[in-house]
Design a protein around this motif. Sequence first.
Motif, PDB file in Angstrom:
ATOM      1  N   GLU A   4       0.830  -1.198   0.000  1.00  0.00           N
ATOM      2  CA  GLU A   4       0.000   0.000   0.000  1.00  0.00           C
ATOM      3  C   GLU A   4       0.872   1.258   0.000  1.00  0.00           C
ATOM      4  O   GLU A   4       2.029   1.229   0.427  1.00  0.00           O
ATOM      5  CB  GLU A   4      -0.901   0.027   1.249  1.00  0.00           C
ATOM      6  CG  GLU A   4      -1.783  -1.197   1.429  1.00  0.00           C
ATOM      7  CD  GLU A   4      -3.006  -1.195   0.540  1.00  0.00           C
ATOM      8  OE1 GLU A   4      -3.186  -0.203  -0.207  1.00  0.00           O
ATOM      9  OE2 GLU A   4      -3.788  -2.166   0.596  1.00  0.00           O
ATOM     10  N   GLN A   5       0.283   2.368  -0.467  1.00  0.00           N
ATOM     11  CA  GLN A   5       0.981   3.645  -0.440  1.00  0.00           C
ATOM     12  C   GLN A   5       0.936   4.224   0.985  1.00  0.00           C
ATOM     13  O   GLN A   5      -0.119   4.265   1.619  1.00  0.00           O
ATOM     14  CB  GLN A   5       0.328   4.633  -1.408  1.00  0.00           C
ATOM     15  CG  GLN A   5       0.522   4.284  -2.877  1.00  0.00           C
ATOM     16  CD  GLN A   5       1.968   4.457  -3.298  1.00  0.00           C
ATOM     17  OE1 GLN A   5       2.591   5.492  -3.060  1.00  0.00           O
ATOM     18  NE2 GLN A   5       2.514   3.421  -3.938  1.00  0.00           N
TER      19      GLN A   5
ATOM     20  N   VAL B 145      10.802   4.748  10.199  1.00  0.00           N
ATOM     21  CA  VAL B 145       9.979   5.919   9.934  1.00  0.00           C
ATOM     22  C   VAL B 145       8.522   5.523  10.112  1.00  0.00           C
ATOM     23  O   VAL B 145       8.168   4.344  10.067  1.00  0.00           O
ATOM     24  CB  VAL B 145      10.210   6.494   8.517  1.00  0.00           C
ATOM     25  CG1 VAL B 145      11.588   7.090   8.408  1.00  0.00           C
ATOM     26  CG2 VAL B 145       9.989   5.428   7.447  1.00  0.00           C
ATOM     27  N   THR B 146       7.686   6.519  10.322  1.00  0.00           N
ATOM     28  CA  THR B 146       6.260   6.287  10.565  1.00  0.00           C
ATOM     29  C   THR B 146       5.436   7.071   9.554  1.00  0.00           C
ATOM     30  O   THR B 146       5.716   8.244   9.292  1.00  0.00           O
ATOM     31  CB  THR B 146       5.881   6.720  11.992  1.00  0.00           C
ATOM     32  OG1 THR B 146       6.565   5.895  12.927  1.00  0.00           O
ATOM     33  CG2 THR B 146       4.372   6.596  12.225  1.00  0.00           C
ATOM     34  N   GLY B 147       4.429   6.407   8.994  1.00  0.00           N
ATOM     35  CA  GLY B 147       3.540   7.068   8.044  1.00  0.00           C
ATOM     36  C   GLY B 147       2.133   6.528   8.145  1.00  0.00           C
ATOM     37  O   GLY B 147       1.839   5.673   8.988  1.00  0.00           O
ATOM     38  N   ARG B 148       1.272   7.037   7.266  1.00  0.00           N
ATOM     39  CA  ARG B 148      -0.134   6.635   7.308  1.00  0.00           C
ATOM     40  C   ARG B 148      -0.598   6.073   5.975  1.00  0.00           C
ATOM     41  O   ARG B 148      -0.229   6.577   4.910  1.00  0.00           O
ATOM     42  CB  ARG B 148      -1.020   7.823   7.697  1.00  0.00           C
ATOM     43  CG  ARG B 148      -0.836   8.260   9.123  1.00  0.00           C
ATOM     44  CD  ARG B 148      -1.819   9.339   9.542  1.00  0.00           C
ATOM     45  NE  ARG B 148      -1.521   9.816  10.888  1.00  0.00           N
ATOM     46  CZ  ARG B 148      -1.983   9.259  12.005  1.00  0.00           C
ATOM     47  NH1 ARG B 148      -2.798   8.208  11.923  1.00  0.00           N
ATOM     48  NH2 ARG B 148      -1.659   9.728  13.184  1.00  0.00           N
TER      49      ARG B 148
ATOM     50  N   PRO C 195       5.583   3.012  -1.630  1.00  0.00           N
ATOM     51  CA  PRO C 195       4.924   1.706  -1.528  1.00  0.00           C
ATOM     52  C   PRO C 195       5.545   0.888  -0.401  1.00  0.00           C
ATOM     53  O   PRO C 195       6.766   0.745  -0.323  1.00  0.00           O
ATOM     54  CB  PRO C 195       5.183   1.074  -2.897  1.00  0.00           C
ATOM     55  CG  PRO C 195       6.445   1.709  -3.373  1.00  0.00           C
ATOM     56  CD  PRO C 195       6.469   3.093  -2.807  1.00  0.00           C
ATOM     57  N   VAL C 196       4.712   0.350   0.460  1.00  0.00           N
ATOM     58  CA  VAL C 196       5.181  -0.437   1.601  1.00  0.00           C
ATOM     59  C   VAL C 196       4.390  -1.737   1.674  1.00  0.00           C
ATOM     60  O   VAL C 196       3.152  -1.723   1.615  1.00  0.00           O
ATOM     61  CB  VAL C 196       5.014   0.351   2.916  1.00  0.00           C
ATOM     62  CG1 VAL C 196       5.400  -0.516   4.125  1.00  0.00           C
ATOM     63  CG2 VAL C 196       5.853   1.617   2.890  1.00  0.00           C
TER      64      VAL C 196
ATOM     65  N   GLU D 235       7.761  -3.104   5.072  1.00  0.00           N
ATOM     66  CA  GLU D 235       9.028  -2.974   4.357  1.00  0.00           C
ATOM     67  C   GLU D 235       8.775  -2.168   3.083  1.00  0.00           C
ATOM     68  O   GLU D 235       7.853  -2.498   2.319  1.00  0.00           O
ATOM     69  CB  GLU D 235       9.590  -4.344   3.982  1.00  0.00           C
ATOM     70  CG  GLU D 235      10.029  -5.196   5.163  1.00  0.00           C
ATOM     71  CD  GLU D 235      11.327  -4.715   5.787  1.00  0.00           C
ATOM     72  OE1 GLU D 235      12.053  -3.936   5.118  1.00  0.00           O
ATOM     73  OE2 GLU D 235      11.611  -5.108   6.941  1.00  0.00           O
ATOM     74  N   CYS D 236       9.549  -1.111   2.892  1.00  0.00           N
ATOM     75  CA  CYS D 236       9.423  -0.312   1.673  1.00  0.00           C
ATOM     76  C   CYS D 236       9.920  -1.123   0.477  1.00  0.00           C
ATOM     77  O   CYS D 236      10.951  -1.807   0.564  1.00  0.00           O
ATOM     78  CB  CYS D 236      10.233   0.976   1.812  1.00  0.00           C
ATOM     79  SG  CYS D 236      10.053   2.090   0.424  1.00  0.00           S
TER      80      CYS D 236
END
Length: 482
Positions: free
Chosen positions: A426-427, A441-444, A465-466, A479-480
């Motif tokens: 997912e993005q 790192v942290t994202g949503r 994309p992760v 994982e990216c």
Amino acid sequence: MYNEMNLDKIDINLEPPTEEPARQYFFMAKCRAWVKEYEKNHNYLPSACVVNMGCQMNARDSEKLLGVLRAVGYQITDSEEADFVIYNTCTVRENANLKVYGRLGFLKTRKKKNPNMKIALCGCMMQEPVVVEKIKASYRFVDIIFGTHNIYKLAELIYENIVSKQMIVDIWESTDRIVEELPNKRKYPFKSGVNIMFGCNNFCSYCIVPYVRGRERSREPQDILREIRDLAADGVVEIMLLGQNVNSYGKSLKEPISFAELLRQCAQIEGIERIRFMTPHPKDLSEELIDVIKSSKKICKQIHLPLQSGSSRILKQMNRRYTKEQYLSLVERIRAAIPEVSLTTDIIVGFPGETEEDFEETLDVVRAVQFDSAFTFIYSKRTGTPAAEMEDQVPEEVVKVRFDRLLKEIQQISSKLTKQGVGKTEQVLVEEINAQSPELVTGRLENNLLVHFPGDASYIGQLVPVTLTEAKGFYYLGECVR
């Protein structure tokens, strides 16, 4: 961004303009001259801190306050040991008021050590006359008090306090004015809230917001779109449209426009990759809006749909103006159109008169809808609202047991739904270095869930994309794969 003026070129010896925002830029220039004099006399720049104590609307207001302070010349800090502290208050629950009084006690001690310190209070709590009277009587060391309707006047109020050396109180009962083109300081360079309207006309029986935020006022669509274009040009990729009830947007304008149409136009702005909104009301979420969300790649497939109670009887007492059946029908229509949608909600436990049967109906709705997450609240009697005067207040011990049961149910559903995402790519919009593990790192995600994965500061502000490798209840590890 914004039509900022060169404050150093404003002649502060003239009379202040009467038109906005020119008047506020004039007072910013006056305050800027004062800050420079302060630095000269004390050999350091005064610092300023804005503490946001409320909702996302408050958070956006706080960014505007910070923008003015930065333009004036203050050194911006997160520390309450600053030379100027502003508390942007909330008053949804009475314990929020108690928190403010407690913090004022702390600042009183600091101000004794630093007589040049300034303290300001603004936000929803200041719209309550009884609160203002208490502060005027018991907290005389506060310098400036203003409310929700005149946030834009900060520079003028600061200057008035500088000149008079007296407590300045400027509270408006209501307003139809919306002042555009003032500076702001965003928390994130890559995402931003955008106010599309202010106030609320719904008058839910438990809610103080219509009394302190006033009646609904919509911004003109061209002003909103111009702001978003400026944000995009400044590197913003995600916006959140903010209003107490965004579904009502545009109804008060001379040339009405629907919220769905505004969303459609926002999605056409180049550079914006994600669009969120907060908060819609179930009673008037339109088929047009569902269709716009379905057809746009930019609008996040996540809808926060406050339930509050699953009992039609309690919903009527709350003045929510929909029934359990209507809510479930709306969810069915949303899911039929947008199968991948993530639904979140708000639920109040222990509203006056709530029986065990009423609470079981709430659990029925939670199980039927399968919310991705929910903000759950124990009912808090709010002085000034109709619900505070209702009989059959539910005993505290009963409410706590029900609250724990509801929380357990929601956690089980959320955990199950989160596990279904494992293995998908997912993005993720990366927001920051992880606070606990600096190698992460942290994202949503689009559905607003957090993801932690290996990376560094170069990822911040990027959509990457992760692959989601592990579900941890309300967040993922990943994982990216770029």
